[in-house]
Design a protein around this motif. Structure first.
Motif, PDB file in Angstrom:
ATOM      1  N   MET A   1       7.368  70.331  11.988  1.00 10.31           N
ATOM      2  CA  MET A   1       6.502  71.353  12.758  1.00 10.31           C
ATOM      3  C   MET A   1       7.114  72.776  12.810  1.00 10.31           C
ATOM      4  O   MET A   1       6.634  73.728  13.203  1.00 10.31           O
ATOM      5  N   GLN A   2       8.775  72.776  12.744  1.00 13.97           N
ATOM      6  CA  GLN A   2       9.175  73.941  12.653  1.00 13.97           C
ATOM      7  C   GLN A   2       9.424  74.435  14.210  1.00 13.97           C
ATOM      8  O   GLN A   2       8.996  75.836  14.025  1.00 13.97           O
ATOM      9  N   CYS A   3       9.015  73.883  15.189  1.00 16.80           N
ATOM     10  CA  CYS A   3       8.985  74.565  16.578  1.00 16.80           C
ATOM     11  C   CYS A   3       9.250  73.149  17.472  1.00 16.80           C
ATOM     12  O   CYS A   3       8.909  71.991  17.320  1.00 16.80           O
ATOM     13  N   LEU A   4       9.562  73.691  18.710  1.00 15.68           N
ATOM     14  CA  LEU A   4       9.578  72.694  19.924  1.00 15.68           C
ATOM     15  C   LEU A   4       8.222  72.148  20.175  1.00 15.68           C
ATOM     16  O   LEU A   4       7.632  73.164  20.611  1.00 15.68           O
ATOM     17  N   PRO A   5       7.827  71.007  19.935  1.00 13.73           N
ATOM     18  CA  PRO A   5       6.049  70.889  20.390  1.00 13.73           C
ATOM     19  C   PRO A   5       6.021  70.620  22.014  1.00 13.73           C
ATOM     20  O   PRO A   5       6.919  69.830  22.437  1.00 13.73           O
ATOM     21  N   ALA A   6       4.974  71.124  22.246  1.00 11.75           N
ATOM     22  CA  ALA A   6       4.818  70.803  23.462  1.00 11.75           C
ATOM     23  C   ALA A   6       3.928  69.535  23.393  1.00 11.75           C
ATOM     24  O   ALA A   6       3.919  68.818  22.398  1.00 11.75           O
ATOM     25  N   TYR A   7       3.690  68.665  24.630  1.00 12.17           N
ATOM     26  CA  TYR A   7       3.221  67.514  24.603  1.00 12.17           C
ATOM     27  C   TYR A   7       1.939  67.121  23.684  1.00 12.17           C
ATOM     28  O   TYR A   7       1.847  66.194  22.775  1.00 12.17           O
ATOM     29  N   GLN A   8       1.160  68.106  23.805  1.00 11.36           N
ATOM     30  CA  GLN A   8      -0.255  68.051  23.210  1.00 11.36           C
ATOM     31  C   GLN A   8       0.042  68.357  21.571  1.00 11.36           C
ATOM     32  O   GLN A   8      -0.768  67.704  20.936  1.00 11.36           O
ATOM     33  N   ASP A   9       1.113  69.151  21.332  1.00  9.91           N
ATOM     34  CA  ASP A   9       1.365  69.185  19.802  1.00  9.91           C
ATOM     35  C   ASP A   9       1.861  67.776  19.336  1.00  9.91           C
ATOM     36  O   ASP A   9       1.296  67.627  17.983  1.00  9.91           O
ATOM     37  N   PHE A  10       2.707  67.224  20.046  1.00 13.63           N
ATOM     38  CA  PHE A  10       3.320  66.081  19.625  1.00 13.63           C
ATOM     39  C   PHE A  10       2.270  64.828  19.565  1.00 13.63           C
ATOM     40  O   PHE A  10       2.185  64.243  18.461  1.00 13.63           O
ATOM     41  N   ARG A  11       1.394  65.094  20.430  1.00 17.32           N
ATOM     42  CA  ARG A  11       0.326  63.965  20.491  1.00 17.32           C
ATOM     43  C   ARG A  11      -0.441  63.925  19.291  1.00 17.32           C
ATOM     44  O   ARG A  11      -0.856  62.890  18.764  1.00 17.32           O
ATOM     45  N   ALA A  12      -0.753  65.232  18.930  1.00 21.84           N
ATOM     46  CA  ALA A  12      -1.709  65.629  17.690  1.00 21.84           C
ATOM     47  C   ALA A  12      -0.909  64.966  16.465  1.00 21.84           C
ATOM     48  O   ALA A  12      -1.557  64.485  15.362  1.00 21.84           O
ATOM     49  N   TYR A  13       0.111  65.456  16.519  1.00 25.11           N
ATOM     50  CA  TYR A  13       1.273  65.023  15.198  1.00 25.11           C
ATOM     51  C   TYR A  13       1.378  63.539  15.125  1.00 25.11           C
ATOM     52  O   TYR A  13       1.004  62.797  13.962  1.00 25.11           O
ATOM     53  N   ALA A  14       1.455  62.706  16.343  1.00 26.59           N
ATOM     54  CA  ALA A  14       1.492  61.189  16.362  1.00 26.59           C
ATOM     55  C   ALA A  14       0.328  60.537  16.014  1.00 26.59           C
ATOM     56  O   ALA A  14       0.346  59.452  15.451  1.00 26.59           O
ATOM     57  N   TYR A  15      -0.934  61.230  16.215  1.00 30.71           N
ATOM     58  CA  TYR A  15      -2.135  60.542  15.832  1.00 30.71           C
ATOM     59  C   TYR A  15      -2.966  61.133  14.796  1.00 30.71           C
ATOM     60  O   TYR A  15      -4.012  60.914  14.506  1.00 30.71           O
ATOM     61  N   SER A  16      -2.349  62.028  14.065  1.00 32.56           N
ATOM     62  CA  SER A  16      -3.033  62.646  12.907  1.00 32.56           C
ATOM     63  C   SER A  16      -2.110  62.895  11.484  1.00 32.56           C
ATOM     64  O   SER A  16      -2.743  62.696  10.364  1.00 32.56           O
ATOM     65  N   HIS A  17      -0.933  63.257  11.729  1.00 31.63           N
ATOM     66  CA  HIS A  17       0.117  63.134  10.630  1.00 31.63           C
ATOM     67  C   HIS A  17       0.280  61.826   9.994  1.00 31.63           C
ATOM     68  O   HIS A  17       0.775  60.725  10.872  1.00 31.63           O
ATOM     69  N   PRO A  18       0.513  61.505   8.839  1.00 29.78           N
ATOM     70  CA  PRO A  18       1.043  60.190   8.170  1.00 29.78           C
ATOM     71  C   PRO A  18       2.056  59.637   8.756  1.00 29.78           C
ATOM     72  O   PRO A  18       2.134  58.493   9.054  1.00 29.78           O
ATOM     73  N   LEU A  19       3.030  60.400   8.783  1.00 31.13           N
ATOM     74  CA  LEU A  19       4.307  59.931   9.218  1.00 31.13           C
ATOM     75  C   LEU A  19       4.136  59.877  10.898  1.00 31.13           C
ATOM     76  O   LEU A  19       5.054  58.808  11.450  1.00 31.13           O
ATOM     77  N   GLY A  20       3.502  60.557  11.595  1.00 35.63           N
ATOM     78  CA  GLY A  20       3.501  60.529  12.881  1.00 35.63           C
ATOM     79  C   GLY A  20       2.755  59.258  13.344  1.00 35.63           C
ATOM     80  O   GLY A  20       3.124  58.436  14.104  1.00 35.63           O
ATOM     81  N   LEU A  21       1.653  58.773  12.456  1.00 35.16           N
ATOM     82  CA  LEU A  21       0.840  57.804  12.660  1.00 35.16           C
ATOM     83  C   LEU A  21       1.850  56.239  12.350  1.00 35.16           C
ATOM     84  O   LEU A  21       2.042  55.421  13.271  1.00 35.16           O
ATOM     85  N   LYS A  22       2.683  56.450  11.412  1.00 31.65           N
ATOM     86  CA  LYS A  22       3.708  55.608  11.167  1.00 31.65           C
ATOM     87  C   LYS A  22       4.604  55.328  12.027  1.00 31.65           C
ATOM     88  O   LYS A  22       4.936  54.166  12.290  1.00 31.65           O
ATOM     89  N   MET A  23       5.187  56.284  12.793  1.00 32.99           N
ATOM     90  CA  MET A  23       6.308  56.262  13.623  1.00 32.99           C
ATOM     91  C   MET A  23       5.722  56.042  15.103  1.00 32.99           C
ATOM     92  O   MET A  23       6.424  54.988  15.811  1.00 32.99           O
ATOM     93  N   LEU A  24       4.551  56.466  15.437  1.00 34.46           N
ATOM     94  CA  LEU A  24       4.165  56.159  16.821  1.00 34.46           C
ATOM     95  C   LEU A  24       2.441  55.675  16.838  1.00 34.46           C
ATOM     96  O   LEU A  24       2.255  54.702  17.617  1.00 34.46           O
ATOM     97  N   GLY A  25       1.606  56.492  16.212  1.00 31.65           N
ATOM     98  CA  GLY A  25       0.268  56.178  16.608  1.00 31.65           C
ATOM     99  C   GLY A  25      -0.022  55.177  16.323  1.00 31.65           C
ATOM    100  O   GLY A  25      -0.647  54.509  17.304  1.00 31.65           O
ATOM    101  N   ASP A  26       0.024  54.536  15.006  1.00 37.28           N
ATOM    102  CA  ASP A  26      -0.459  53.051  14.761  1.00 37.28           C
ATOM    103  C   ASP A  26       0.096  52.149  15.366  1.00 37.28           C
ATOM    104  O   ASP A  26      -0.530  51.113  15.911  1.00 37.28           O
TER     105      ASP A  26
END
Length: 263
Positions: free
Chosen positions: A100-125
């Motif tokens: 993301m090239q920034c320190l994510p706030a929790y809502q940014d990290f949550r969006a990454y975890a549940y929408s980005h392919p790698l985020g889904l792989k690491m945590l969301g799914d």
């Protein structure tokens, strides 16, 4: 531009029979087949560019990572309290921040975890699958979701504390280094030269003072490395205010700076 690679970690810590065994076991673990390539490719860079003001701004704007979940509910589901996916939480936060090239706030990290392919792989799914699995045992799905929010939210706060501490100490001239491989394998939150830094909130369930706890300390994992490391711990009292990021005080930071800058 400062950067830290997995090779830097191996050259610094994987230098004794015990640490080499720890690394070899991790690398050949079937559960880490997808994890190891991503972690070994990871380069830590952005945290070295952040300012204290930027970290504090994220602390102010972040959504409360624990939501409205009460501790009694968050720690009620045993199957979630100690749960972790194949990717360690530290892997996910570091990878997310660099992508993301920034320190994510929790809502940014949550969006990454549940929408980005790698985020889904690491945590969301994995998180969704675990919630369904536990709820199928007859436990309230809302309670399970609350427990997962508590688990992930606390991990996020721990990461935010570590970033704040590293940025503060680096601003004082201490060349602290971090990498998720060192954190996940050897419990090294940060290091500078031959000094290993641990940051923790006093908690009898894990570790507090010199008492034994569930979380293995780096002093034991790195015990046979020669020449030996020095170990420094920044220990915070438990948080007393709900809804605010629990950060080290200026006294904690100043004390650590004095210890780490010494010979």
């Amino acid at each position: 531009m400062a950067r830290t690679t997995s090779d830097d970690v191996l050259q610094r810590f994987c230098v004794s029979p015990r640490t080499q065994e720890i690394y070899a076991n991790w690398e050949r673990d079937p559960r880490r087949a997808d994890v190891a390539p991503i972690v070994m490719k990871h380069q830590t860079k952005l945290v070295y560019e952040l300012t204290t003001a930027e970290v504090e701004a994220v602390c102010r704007r972040t959504e409360h990572a624990l939501g409205q979940v009460k501790r009694s509910d968050g720690e009620k589901v045993a199957a979630i309290v100690d749960w972790h996916p194949d990717f360690a939480f530290t892997h996910m936060f570091h990878v997310c921040m660099e992508q993301m090239q920034c320190l994510p706030a929790y809502q940014d990290f949550r969006a990454y975890a549940y929408s980005h392919p790698l985020g889904l792989k690491m945590l969301g799914d994995p998180a969704k699958a675990k919630v369904w699995e536990v709820a199928d045992r007859g436990i309230s799905e809302q309670l399970v979701r609350d427990a997962m929010r508590w688990r992930v939210g606390n991990a996020y706060y721990s990461f935010l504390r570590e970033v704040y501490t590293v940025v503060q100490l680096r601003s004082m001239g201490i060349d602290l280094r971090v990498h998720p491989l060192a954190d996940a394998l050897f419990r090294v939150d940060a290091w500078v030269d031959d000094k290993v830094v641990s940051l923790r909130v006093g908690n009898k369930k894990f570790r507090q003072g010199d008492a034994a706890g569930r979380k293995m300390p780096p002093e034991r994992l790195l015990t046979d490395v020669l020449p030996p490391f020095e170990f420094d711990t920044i220990e915070l009292s438990p948080a007393t205010k709900f809804g605010a990021v629990h950060l080290p005080s200026s006294e904690h930071i100043a004390g650590a700076a004095a210890r780490l800058s010494g010979p």
